[in-house]
Write an enzyme that holds these catalytic residues in place. Structure first.
Site, mmCIF file in Angstrom:
data_model
loop_
_atom_site.group_PDB
_atom_site.id
_atom_site.type_symbol
_atom_site.label_atom_id
_atom_site.label_comp_id
_atom_site.label_asym_id
_atom_site.label_seq_id
_atom_site.Cartn_x
_atom_site.Cartn_y
_atom_site.Cartn_z
ATOM 1 C CB CYS A 79 41.677 29.162 34.834
ATOM 2 S SG CYS A 79 42.272 30.834 35.145
ATOM 3 N N GLY A 80 40.992 27.070 32.635
ATOM 4 C CA GLY A 80 40.845 25.671 32.258
ATOM 5 C C GLY A 80 42.179 24.956 32.321
#
Length: 298
Positions: free
Chosen positions: A2-3
């Protein structure tokens, strides 16, 4: 993986560029999560006209005119509905909580992606670059934006599992990592009357913070209590229309970097998402310390 990305603009001259800058930041994080994405935009005058309550609805495959008529009849005032790809952003000159109640009564099966004054929340399944283009995100304006690219590990790849989780008025939360004791905390929150929309562990954190804020605590206290209650590895960004806060767990193994200038404050999972911001070469840049809450107020 995830970012996470977040941008808080201090300089009003940059407000017309919020969407452009947020788009670049979000797309730089696509490699960290390409199955879905979401954004929260504060202050876009088209999506959320000033002085109006707003609710973002998903999983409601109906013409905008039909939704306008149904909610407008319930409230007795004119309603505007803007279709932003799969999201319907409903605005009306009443408090957002009143609008939310009317929307839920009219469409109990719709997913509420977010609500509050000046807040539009957009979510979708697919590559973040494609989603940003379909939303027209680059043309958005405002003073603050938060985004998330997801690599699903805890729940289904569907709109209910996308971040941001915007479960309190004007609030949103995005998360990189995992909460190992989320099931226990979910049961405790449900026992206290809190309802959930998904099985995602992130929603548990968002509901926990929203309840703390509703109980009168400020965001720094809420996040300190989260750190004391939740187990796992995480970087969190929490915002409302007037604040922007970041915290990491005690081990801080999930990447995060913060940059600050007189014109803006920004946060991302990796520096490359910040590299295109104006004046970044003169920014103060640092990695947030474990369990330290970093907060800014508009």
């Amino acid at each position: 993986m995830c970012g996470i990305v977040g941008l808080h603009l201090r300089n009003p001259e940059l407000h017309p560029r919020l969407g452009e800058l947020l788009t670049d930041m979000l797309c730089e994080m696509q490699d960290r999560g390409a199955d879905s994405a979401g954004v929260a935009v504060y202050g876009d005058p088209t999506w959320t006209p000033p002085g109006q309550g707003a609710v973002s609805l998903l999983e409601l495959d109906l013409p905008a005119a039909e939704v306008e008529a149904a909610i407008g009849t319930a409230l007795g005032v004119p309603v505007a509905v803007r279709a932003v790809d799969a999201t319907l952003v409903v605005t009306v000159p009443v408090p957002s909580e009143e609008l939310l109640a009317a929307a839920r009564a009219a469409y109990p099966d719709a997913l509420v992606a977010g609500f509050g004054a000046d807040l539009a929340v957009l979510k979708g399944v697919g590559a973040p670059r494609d989603l940003a283009a379909s939303w027209g995100l680059a043309g958005a304006q405002g003073w603050q934006g938060v985004g998330h690219t997801r690599m699903a590990t805890e729940s289904a790849v569907d709109p209910s599992g996308c971040h941001p989780y915007a479960v309190g008025p004007d609030q949103c939360l995005v998360h990189n990592g995992s909460f190992s004791n989320h099931a226990t905390i979910r049961r405790e929150l449900r026992a206290a009357g809190v309802e959930f929309d998904s099985e995602n562990d992130t929603e548990v954190g968002a509901r926990f913070v929203a309840k703390a804020l509703a109980d009168g605590k400020d965001v720094e206290v809420a996040l300190k209590e989260l750190c004391a209650t939740f187990d796992g590895f995480y970087t969190l960004l929490v915002s409302n229309r007037d604040s922007f806060a970041v915290v990491r767990d005690a081990i801080a193994c999930k990447p995060a970097v913060i940059a600050e200038t007189d014109d803006w404050v920004a946060m991302a999972s990796e520096y490359r998402a910040l590299a295109g911001l104006p004046g970044v070469e003169n920014a103060r840049i640092w990695e947030p310390e474990p369990e330290v809450v970093y907060a800014w107020t508009r």
